[in-house]
Each structure stands twice: as C-alpha cells, then as structure tokens.
Write a protein that holds these residues in place. Structure first.
Motif, PDB file in Angstrom:
ATOM      1  N   MET B   1       0.852  -1.186   0.000  1.00 64.77           N
ATOM      2  CA  MET B   1       0.000   0.000   0.000  1.00 64.77           C
ATOM      3  C   MET B   1       0.885   1.231   0.000  1.00 64.77           C
ATOM      4  O   MET B   1       1.821   1.356   0.753  1.00 64.77           O
ATOM      5  N   SER B   2       0.627   2.190  -0.850  1.00 63.65           N
ATOM      6  CA  SER B   2       1.401   3.419  -0.813  1.00 63.65           C
ATOM      7  C   SER B   2       0.440   4.576  -0.734  1.00 63.65           C
ATOM      8  O   SER B   2      -0.392   4.765  -1.589  1.00 63.65           O
ATOM      9  N   PHE B   3       0.535   5.327   0.354  1.00 63.37           N
ATOM     10  CA  PHE B   3      -0.322   6.497   0.397  1.00 63.37           C
ATOM     11  C   PHE B   3       0.536   7.748   0.259  1.00 63.37           C
ATOM     12  O   PHE B   3       1.750   7.699   0.435  1.00 63.37           O
ATOM     13  N   PRO B   4      -0.075   8.863  -0.114  1.00 66.27           N
ATOM     14  CA  PRO B   4       0.671  10.015  -0.631  1.00 66.27           C
ATOM     15  C   PRO B   4       1.773  10.521   0.273  1.00 66.27           C
ATOM     16  O   PRO B   4       2.620  11.270  -0.173  1.00 66.27           O
ATOM     17  N   ARG B   5       1.783  10.153   1.547  1.00 68.69           N
ATOM     18  CA  ARG B   5       2.788  10.725   2.431  1.00 68.69           C
ATOM     19  C   ARG B   5       4.129  10.008   2.337  1.00 68.69           C
ATOM     20  O   ARG B   5       5.045  10.335   3.063  1.00 68.69           O
ATOM     21  N   GLY B   7       6.491  10.055   0.323  1.00 65.63           N
ATOM     22  CA  GLY B   7       7.638  10.911   0.104  1.00 65.63           C
ATOM     23  C   GLY B   7       8.303  10.834  -1.262  1.00 65.63           C
ATOM     24  O   GLY B   7       9.077  11.713  -1.604  1.00 65.63           O
ATOM     25  N   PRO B  10       7.034  12.801  -7.564  1.00 60.71           N
ATOM     26  CA  PRO B  10       6.252  12.289  -8.696  1.00 60.71           C
ATOM     27  C   PRO B  10       7.141  11.760  -9.813  1.00 60.71           C
ATOM     28  O   PRO B  10       6.838  10.751 -10.432  1.00 60.71           O
ATOM     29  N   ARG B  13       8.497   8.518  -9.015  1.00 60.60           N
ATOM     30  CA  ARG B  13       7.413   7.537  -9.080  1.00 60.60           C
ATOM     31  C   ARG B  13       7.138   7.103 -10.512  1.00 60.60           C
ATOM     32  O   ARG B  13       6.896   5.949 -10.787  1.00 60.60           O
TER      33      ARG B  13
END
Lengths: 280, 472
Positions: B1-5, B7, B10, B13
């Motif tokens: 799971m990767s949530f926006p925090r 780091g 973009p 990513r």
C-alpha cells in the motif's frame, strides 16, 4: 540505487510478480486444476456486461460512503469539537474510539452479527425505546443488509480518522484560531477557515486508508452475510475468493481482482490530486 | 500500500512505474500456461494390486492424511481409529492434518496440484471438487481395491455411485470409484417433545400429519419450525426435503442431480417452492430468518423456541447434549404410514487416495480400516452415523434419538429413498440457488421465477458440458 535493491527485490518478489501473474491469469480460462486455455479479453468483457459481476462494484461504491465519507465527516466534527473544549479523560476516549482498529475484523464481524440479529442488541434497544416498528432482520433484509454492514465499517474507521485529525489539529498554530476569533469568526467559520485547511493532509491520508480498507473489505462480508441475502452485499474482494476457490473460475476471479486493483489505484490518485492538492 | 505521504517525488514515481511495467511485461513473456495436462499426474493405475494389501510389508511408511473431521464425536472417532491402525502396523506413521470443511476445501486444490500431495484426502462430492480432481488426474481410481475388499457389496449402490466419476471426467454418479465415505448423513425432522406436548400435538407419523401440525402449533403460540438462513445454505436442505416429498418418487430429482433427469421445470420443484414461500408467509418459519445464523437457530431450538427443526443428522450429538430427553428425531415421515421413506441426504465427504501417493496400498488399507464393521462400532460409540452401520446399530439404546437416526438411515437405504444434495447438480448452483432461496423466503422472488432460474442454471450447464464433450 544500491541501497534500495533489497527493498526492490522484496517488492518484486511479493508484489510485482504476483500482480503480473494475476494479470496473466485474467486472460485465461482456467479451473485451477486442468490445463488452461486462452480467453483473451473475455473475462474483462464479462466484467462489464454481466450484471452479476458488475453489482459487487456498485455495492463497494455504496460501502465507501460508510467506510470513508462518514468516518471522515464524523472524525472532523469530533476533532473540531474536542480541540475547542478541554475534555477530561481524553486519552481514555481516544483509546476507546481507536479500539475497533486494533480488533481483528473477524472478531468485529462475529460481534456485530449478534448485535444485528433479529433478536439481537439493536432490535432489543429499539423495542425498549418504543421504536419496535423499526426493528427488523438487519442482515437478512434486502434493503438494509448493505447499510447494516456499512455501519460496522463506520464504527471501525471513525476511531482511526479521529486520532489522525486530533494529532493534526494539535499542529495548527494557536495564533490562527486567535486571529480568526479576533475577526469575529464563530465556531462554524473557524472550522472552515482554520481547522479544515490545516487538516488537509490528514484528511487525504484518512480518505486513502479508509477507501482502501472499504474496497478490499472481505472478512466482514464473509463473516456476517456471505454476500447475502441473495447477492445484496456481495463485494469484489469476496467475489474474487468465491470464484477462485468455490466455483473454480480462476480466470474470472483474476480479472475481477485486476478490476479491483485498478479501482483502488484510480481512487487513491484522485484523492491525492483533489484533496491533498498534488500535481504531477 | 502506498499512500501520498510516503515521500517519493512524482518524477521518481513515474520512473518506478516504468520499471514495474517492464518487469510485468517480462514476466508475461516468460509465463507459461498453468495447470497440469494430466500427464504430470500419477498413472491413475494402482490397478496392479491383486491380493489384499499388507501394509506391514511396506517398510517404514508415513501416511499423510488430510481430513475435515474436526467436530467433537467425529474427531474422537478418527483419532481412535488412527491409533488402532498404527498399533496394528507399527511401521506406519499417520501424519494427520485436520481442518474445518471450508479451510480444507480452499487449500486442497493447491495441495493436490503440488509435487508432494498428501496420500489420503477428503474430497467433497460434485463437479467443483471431486469431478475436477478426477478430471485433472489427481486421484487414484479405487475400483480394483473395491473388488479386493468387497466394498461394492458393503455399500449400497446409491451411496457408492456418488463417489464415481465417468472416465472422460464429465459426469459423476457413474464410472470409476474415486473415494469411500465413512459416515452417512441425511436431513431429518428433530422435534421438541415438551413443546409438542404443550400444544397438544402428537409426533407426526405421516407427512400430512406434520403439515397439519404447523398451523395448530402456530395457533397455540408456538413457533412451528425453527430456521436460520443467514449462512445461506440451510434453505437448500429444507427445499430439498419439500421437493422430495412432492415428487412421485426419489428417482426424479436424483436423476436430475446426476445429470440424467428432466431438470427442475416440473411440478414437484414448483410445489416445493410454493410450500417454502407459504411457510415463510404464514409464519411457520421465524420472521427474518435470513438474518439468523444456522447455529443460532439450532441453539434457539435447543432452548425451547420452535417445535420442529429440519436439518442434518450432524446436529444430533450437539442437540442431544443440550436437550437430553426432550429431543426427538425421525426421518421426514412418509406420505402414508408404512410407505417408503425419502429425504435429501447422502454421505460424508469421500476419502480418496491421491494419484501421486507412493503408498497406494497402505492408503487403501487405511480406507478399509476406517470404514469396516469395527470402525462402524467406534463411530456409533462416538455418536456418529456410520455409512454402513451393520450390527453396530444395536449399540444405541432402543428409542433413543441415536437409534431413530440409525434405523431411519437403514430404512432409507432399504427404501432407496436417498436424494443427493441439490448443490451437486452444477458447479455454480450452490451459489445461485442459495441466493435465490433467500429471495423466495423474503418474498422478493416468486416461486415460479425461482423454478425458471433453477431450470436456466441446469440447462446452461448441460449445454456447456455437451459443448465440451463435442470438443474432445
């Protein structure tokens, strides 16, 4: 690059490879035992055309109201109220509200199953307060089973949201509140101009976590309704299990799993863009 | 799971996802078509045994057995029999893996496709499990052993047939023998003697007496039939019994289940659907039964809520423990006194030998050991219904619910009155029918619609099957 290698290896081994395999399986017609045959996009075509396969996704979206929207709203309200007034025994309340997060979902499911039973706690309370007309077989009712399962989700996720927001609210500089009050802002105005913008990041995290939790909801459905009555509470994660292990349609199950992954991915990106305000 | 925090910028990513994509593609290219084509599975032979196998001559053997007999009496009975087997053959060690039915069902498929499957497994009858396993060549046909040990004459054909799969792996109920069931089970009528007495109702001797008792009990303020259908499957049993009663004989529905009948678009099925809907509407079943668990309903019945309970013999031991002398049991009563009995039922999961087992002879000897006359006695003592009770039936006291259960079983077999579970009919009917029956009970699905959906399910599967046959 070298120091991320171990993590990358693990990531590849336990995430990318299984994901790739699932995608591969979704293009096959396979019963899990005998030799598989190529199905092309058939499994995906069915996902869009078969109402029995589409319905679980609709149910999942309805559940998101209860799993994500309600907990975040309730959490914000409580956090705003709690940060305005000093409450005695705050740690105690925080612990109690957070408790559902710590419990195994199976335990939660079993407990709520008995609360929602025709002669369970909820109906007993309704009868006691003279609202016996509202009492019903919550999990066995075509209209009410989905909201009933949803409420359990709300109960579980609200504590998480509240704890996140309380922590965030403490970081908001007191001066902002003072300035707002100086300008004559009431509680409502203060909430919308100071608290809510200050909690933007926390709201995004809470939404992401609760949306993901809501969409991969399997255990709760498995324990409480098995997708019933009829198929009124079937959700994608439960359907994946049912198709892969009970009906021997591994290809269709994989396609559904891929669909669910895409849905989760899209929703989290939307949250990151809209709520947290990230731009690529 | 990767949530926006987390780091990552973009840009990084974007690169990571390009790597992921490339990896995924490489993987797709390298992946091969999964599944066995049957050639990797064992010879399916074991046809060479000509005399009674003697496990003591096999040297040191570890026999891995996967079963789902985790409930009280059944667990005790298996443990006892396993110990006896090991005492008799000190060179054999039984490695038992016991899981609940659902856990076994979900893990068995993976275990069987591995290179080192267990020797003996309990496989559920029907298309989704036993037929699929046999078709993939994962189970050893036992016909040869059946001849050596005389299983063919020990078991009634109706029971043995349920463990048969045709050579082409298309049908079951006929063909090669792939397993042996240890226990018997059928849907019977439990009653609470106190509740009946209080309402002035005699235990019914005929089906008509039973149905006449329902409104009377209702009038007296008692719940006629206790029932909980939250788990979805219980209604399929109730419905089966009603269908059996409405049919001319047990053959009609049985043939449909085994794929050689006229399907479900017939009067008995229609009548069963109407009766069940009526029962729900008239309050013979508890209101909101779709929201009550199966076990909860049984507990309520044991607590005096409900005069009757229509469910399987597997509940007998538990109910007796809670209700003692208040509990009565009988097979669903016949149309007229003395007429042949009929009900939904069959046997426990089949004990099968895997085709990759290195000790098929020991496995067969084990199957013999847990199903013979002595095993029947052990089962009776633990309150379990043996598939072939024989003389062991006499071990239960006269007039006790256990005795009624065994005598009912023997009578049903003699009358040839056993109709297999409806969920054997197609691989998916368990899902569709259990969901639709919840609708019928709720009143949102009409009896006629239920019947036409059942028929549609039946025809779709038949067509698919004949299509597959033509492909071969």
């Amino acid at each position: 690059m070298l120091y991320v290698l171990p993590a990358l290896v693990l990531y590849t081994l336990f995430l990318l490879i299984p994901l790739g395999q699932t995608v591969w399986l979704s293009f096959l017609d396979w019963d899990g035992l005998t030799v598989a045959t190529w199905a092309g996009l058939d499994n995906y075509r069915e996902l869009f055309t078969d109402p029995a396969l589409r319905a679980p996704f609709v149910h999942a979206l309805v559940l998101l109201l209860f799993y994500a929207a309600l907990p975040v709203a309730i959490g914000l309200l409580l956090a705003a109220a709690l940060s305005r007034f000093r409450v005695r025994g705050m740690t105690f309340f925080r612990t109690v509200l957070f408790l559902p997060q710590v419990l195994a979902m199976v335990v939660v499911g079993v407990a709520w199953r008995s609360i929602l039973a025709p002669d369970g706690l909820l109906n007993d309370v309704l009868h006691a307060v003279g609202a016996g007309g509202l009492a019903r077989s919550w999990l066995g009712d075509y209209t009410w089973a989905l909201p009933a399962v949803g409420i359990v989700g709300t109960w579980v996720e609200t504590g998480l949201c509240l704890v996140l927001f309380l922590a965030g609210a403490q970081r908001i500089p007191r001066e902002l509140y003072e300035a707002a009050r100086m300008d004559g802002a009431g509680a409502v105005r203060e909430f919308f101009t100071v608290t809510l913008p200050g909690l933007r990041g926390e709201v995004a995290v809470a939404l992401t976590l609760t949306i993901v939790a809501g969409l991969r909801n399997f255990d709760l459905i498995y324990i409480t309704t098995s997708g019933g009555p009829g198929n009124a509470t079937s959700v994608p994660a439960f359907e994946v299990y049912r198709r892969a292990f009970e009906v021997n349609e591994v290809g269709a199950a994989a396609a559904m799993g891929v669909g669910l992954t895409v849905m989760i991915f899209v929703l989290t990106v939307v949250v990151a863009r809209l709520v947290e305000g990230r731009k690529s | 799971m990767s949530f926006p925090r987390s780091g990552a910028s973009p840009r990084r990513r974007a690169r990571a996802s390009a790597v992921a994509l490339a990896l995924g593609m490489a993987l797709l290219g390298a992946a091969c078509v999964p599944g066995t084509d049957g050639s990797g599975a064992g010879s399916g032979g074991a046809g060479d045994a000509t005399a009674v196998p003697d496990p003591s001559k096999e040297g040191k053997v570890t026999l891995t057995v996967w079963d789902q007999e985790v409930r009280g009496g059944q667990n005790a009975e298996i443990e006892k029999l396993n110990k006896e087997f090991q005492d008799k053959y000190p060179n054999v060690r039984i490695k038992r893996v016991a899981r609940s039915f659902t856990d076994l069902k979900t893990t068995l498929k993976l275990a069987l496709s591995g290179n080192n499957p267990p020797d003996v497994v309990q496989a559920n009858q029907g298309y989704a499990d036993m037929v699929a396993f046999a078709k993939a060549g994962m189970l050893t046909p036992l016909d040869n052993y059946a001849g050596i040990y005389g299983w063919n004459s020990r078991y009634p054909n109706t029971l043995l047939d349920l463990n048969r799969v045709s050579v082409d792996g298309m049908n079951f109920g006929t063909g090669r023998l792939y397993g042996l069931s240890q226990t018997g089970e059928y849907i019977g009528l439990y009653y609470n003697k106190d509740v009946l007495e209080k309402a002035g109702v005699e235990p019914p001797r005929t089906w008509a007496e039973f149905t006449a008792a329902l409104p009377k009990l209702k009038q007296e303020g008692e719940l006629p039939v206790q029932f909980g259908n939250l788990d979805k499957y219980p209604a399929i049993h109730t419905f089966g019994v009603l269908q059996d009663q409405a049919a001319d004989g047990p053959g009609q529905i049985r043939n449909t289940v085994l794929g050689k009948g006229d399907g479900f678009d017939n009067e008995p099925t229609r009548q069963a659907a109407r009766t069940l809907a009526d029962w729900a509407e008239n309050g013979y079943l508890p209101k909101g039964a779709n929201g009550t668990g199966y076990d909860d309903a049984a507990k309520k019945f044991a607590g005096g809520d409900g005069a009757f309970l229509l469910t399987g013999t597997w509940q007998l031991a538990d109910l007796k423990k809670q209700m003692g002398g208040k509990l009565g049991f009988m097979p669903p009563p016949p149309g007229k006194a003395g007429e042949p009995l009929r009900t939904t039922g069959g046997q426990g999961l089949a004990w099968s030998v895997t085709s990759k087992s290195r000790h098929p002879d020991v496995a067969a000897a084990y199957l013999e050991h847990i199903t013979n006359a002595h095993a029947a006695e052990v089962m009776m003592d633990e309150g379990v219904l043996p598939a072939v009770p024989g003389k062991a039936a006499g071990r239960a006291p006269e007039g006790s619910p256990d005795r009624q259960m065994v005598e009912g079983w023997e009578q049903l077999n003699e009358d040839d009155g056993m109709v297999p579970y409806l969920d054997y009919t197609t691989p998916t009917i368990f899902d569709t029918l259990t969901a639709d029956l919840q609708g019928l009970l709720e009143g949102s699905l009409s009896p006629d619609k239920l019947v036409s959906k059942m028929q549609e399910e039946y025809e779709t599967f038949r067509e698919k099957q004949s299509g597959e046959k033509a492909d071969r």
